[in-house]
Design an enzyme around this catalytic site. Structure first.
Site, short mmCIF file in Angstrom:
data_model
loop_
_atom_site.label_atom_id
_atom_site.label_comp_id
_atom_site.label_asym_id
_atom_site.label_seq_id
_atom_site.Cartn_x
_atom_site.Cartn_y
_atom_site.Cartn_z
CD GLU A 1 -2.78 0.87 2.60
OE1 GLU A 1 -3.70 1.68 2.78
OE2 GLU A 1 -2.55 -0.09 3.39
CE LYS B 1 -7.35 1.03 3.46
NZ LYS B 1 -6.13 1.30 4.27
CB CYS C 1 -4.77 -2.20 4.05
SG CYS C 1 -4.01 -2.45 5.68
CB SER D 1 -0.84 -5.16 8.24
OG SER D 1 -1.37 -5.72 9.41
CB SER E 1 -8.54 -57.54 7.46
OG SER E 1 -7.25 -58.05 7.73
N GLY F 1 -25.61 -61.17 13.37
CA GLY F 1 -24.69 -60.05 13.26
C GLY F 1 -24.65 -59.48 11.86
CE LYS G 1 -14.65 -55.95 -10.22
NZ LYS G 1 -13.23 -56.35 -10.04
#
Length: 678
Positions: free
Chosen positions: A47, A116, A191, A218, A393, A491, A641
């Site tokens: 800036e 700005k 900014c 900043s 697994s 199960g 699949k």
């Protein structure tokens, strides 16, 4: 020379001399020359970089303002014949008012001036003492950014833009401007604009800007830098944009506050590069932003362009922007040098030890929660799982154990079945038995050899012919055993296959391909191994196998075991003979291919380009091309699949579930994609 959708950008923090605009212009030109040589297409300065930000009441001196305009003209002339686009900050007078502006320069031309909008008026900042707000240029009737001041109508003319003659050129001065370099469009905020509840960049992105440039000043106080980084990161992620943040540094007045020159470049929330703050010399950071990625991500996000921040359709809103076509980007050879890190293992969590632990725990928690919900919903008496001693697994069994712990159920209700066959080796068999014993589950051993031999006889299969029928008969026999035991015991069968196998179709249809709930369905192979290692160190490190081997030792040995379905007999030494990666290629490559194809829609040639950058020290181009063609061919041919995959918890941004994330015809041809590699 192909750009693969990248553009090279840079943020430069020059050492300034307050009010010495000639010296500042010389330093800016020096940096421009270096950046042009480095094939930078877009270069940003801080800036008010021409004068310095901390000039204070000297901004009211006409002599300084006249000199600043001449300095901009000097910079403009210096860029003649160059491809680089430069954005510098300078005070600009227009209709007896002064504006804090970003000036876009290209090839000896002043393209546009962006004022700005939001001027800080608190603590040490008094910009409104010297500058007017860029909202002066916004129509009360349009959809533009910023608030509308009471005198907006007085300053509004020529449709919705101001026209100014500056540094010898007639151009527009307006906050709502878009600048295009080839296929890339950028816009500018300055900014304080970023620190507002709805920054101008939110509107700029809705109008089509893929990159936001922020010229900033900043200052530094304790803790501000981390907040500033999070602000830029979040805005970049929210806008799905590249964000170039460039703040002033050495040379600014330290009368009351200090400027460190904090600069950073983000892409979709991820930091690509940042500079070292508090340097005493000029510094430049450069990065290659993947604009193609940003476009694809916006395209995939169906709501991105549907509604602008003010509630109006973005298509209507974007018409209130001035657009400038600047020409082609620099002729950058990205093949030779790419200024960004390409992650070779994009599925694997990264960061410091604390971040790594948090992400790994989150992944397993998602898997566990999904399984807990399903188990509790159907009032399941047991979970049946095939335990082979392989990595998939193993991870599935660990997830089941953690789910039972969370439900407060006895692990003895978990029924692990090991089913040795023709290719089972002592290493995997012993690890499967030891792991089930260590976790305290109920285990059972059922050899598939007699039943598969009977099946061979029934269908007329020669057992000495180790073809696909020989292999698939074993996989389907194991699945039949698991399904029937699950029925008998009340199960459900827990699937162990991962997303890498499903992407390649490396599964037996209605064999290991099928289950009643697949906990690893969106976990790639590279992540499977990482999660096993993490759980070994964090979740099961106190469990003891009772055989002199800790659970951790067992898990680490499983990770170290070659990946194999073990469907053909072992070699003469009893070691695994059938190694999956010898047949289909390294899983780390396939996971890389999958991530980049699915997540960003990259062409095969771009994926190969990125793979060369990520794996250049490990695989040559011929090897990468070979396995990429394998991936493309199998990905297309094996979609059938994936069209009937079992339910599985989604863990990351890549999922091949046919019910949500991936809907692909099973009969699509791969020839177009393969030919891209020729």
């Amino acid at each position: 020379m192909q750009n693969y959708g990248f553009i090279r950008v840079a943020a430069a923090v020059p050492g300034v001399k307050l009010c010495d605009v000639s010296s500042n212009a010389d330093e800016i030109c020096r940096i421009i020359a270096e950046s042009e040589n480095d094939k930078v297409s877009l270069l940003t300065f801080p800036e008010l970089s021409v004068t310095g930000y901390t000039c204070g009441d000297l901004f009211a001196q006409n002599h300084l303002l006249d000199a600043a305009e001449k300095a901009v003209g000097k910079i403009r002339d210096f860029t003649r014949g160059m491809f680089i686009t430069v954005v510098v900050g300078a005070p600009v007078r227009f209709r007896d008012r002064l504006y804090n502006c970003a000036i876009v320069i290209r090839n000896g031309n002043v393209i546009g001036i962006v004022p700005k909008i939001y001027l800080p008026t608190y603590n040490e900042f008094y910009e409104s003492r010297w500058f007017a707000s860029g909202s002066d240029f916004l129509s009360p009737d349009n959809l533009a950014v910023g608030h509308i001041t009471s005198n907006a109508k007085d300053y509004y003319r020529d449709g919705f833009d101001g026209v100014i003659r500056y540094a010898g050129f007639k151009c527009n001065i307006n906050p709502n401007q878009l600048f295009s370099i080839g296929e890339t469009t950028f816009a500018i905020e300055i900014c304080e604009d970023l620190w507002t509840p709805i920054p101008p960049s939110s509107y700029h992105a809705m109008a089509g800007a893929q990159i936001i440039v922020n010229l900033s000043a900043s200052n530094e106080i304790i803790g501000k830098h981390s907040y500033r980084k999070s602000l830029v990161s979040n805005q970049s992620a929210r806008l799905v944009s590249g964000y170039i943040y460039c703040s002033c540094g050495y040379g600014e007045s330290t009368q009351d506050i200090v400027y460190s020159g904090a600069s950073m470049i983000y892409e979709n929330g991820a930091l690509i590069v940042e500079n070292d703050r508090f340097q005493m010399e000029s510094s430049v950071i450069k990065a290659d932003i993947d604009v193609e990625k940003l476009k694809v991500l916006r395209q995939k996000e169906s709501t991105y362009y549907s509604i602008a921040p003010n509630g109006k359709p973005s298509s209507q809103y974007s018409s209130f922007y001035l657009r400038h076509e600047l020409g082609s980007p620099s002729n950058t050879d990205f093949e030779e040098k790419l200024l960004r890190k390409v992650d070779s293992h994009p599925f694997v969590p990264y960061g410091n030890s604390e971040e790594l632990a948090e992400r790994s725990k989150e992944i397993t928690s998602i898997q566990v929660q999904g399984l807990v919900t399903r188990l509790a919903h159907i009032n399941c008496k047991t979970a049946v799982i095939g335990v082979s001693g392989g990595s998939d697994s193993t991870l599935a069994l660990l997830i089941v154990a953690m789910a039972f712990d969370k439900l407060g159920w006895d692990r003895k209700r978990i029924l692990g079945i090991t089913m040795p066959g023709f290719g089972t080796t002592g290493r995997t068999y012993n690890n499967s038995i030891a792991l089930m014993d260590a976790l305290g589950i109920t285990s059972r051993e059922i050899s598939i050899v007699p039943s598969v031999n009977q099946h061979f006889e029934d269908i007329g299969q020669d057992p000495s012919v180790h073809d696909v029928t020989y292999e698939n008969c074993q996989a389907r026999e194991r699945t039949q055993i698991l399904m029937d035991i699950a029925n008998k015991e009340g199960g459900m069968v827990i699937g162990t296959g991962d997303i890498s196998e499903m992407a390649l179709g490396w599964a037996t249809y209605n064999g290991d391909h099928m289950s009643m709930y697949a906990v690893n369905g969106s976990i790639p192979k590279t992540l499977v191994q990482h999660l096993i290692r993490w759980t070994a160190d964090n979740e099961f490190n106190s469990d003891n196998a009772g055989t002199g081997r800790s659970v951790r030792d067992i898990l680490l040995d499983i990770i170290d075991t070659p990946i194999s379905p073990e469907l053909v007999p072992a070699d003469e030494n009893g070691n695994i003979k059938q190694k999956t990666e010898d047949h289909i290629g390294p899983y780390e490559l396939h996971d890389f291919f999958l991530y980049n194809m699915f997540r960003f829609g990259y062409s095969p040639s771009k994926i190969r380009f990125l793979a060369k950058k990520a794996f250049g020290d490990k695989y040559d181009e011929e090897t990468i091309t070979k396995w990429l063609k394998t991936f493309v061919g199998r990905f297309f041919s094996q979609q059938f699949k994936r069209s009937c995959m079992p339910d599985s918890p989604k863990v990351g941004s890549v999922s091949l579930s046919p019910r949500g994330d991936w809907r692909m015809p099973s009969d699509a041809y791969s020839v177009l994609f393969k030919s891209d590699l020729d």
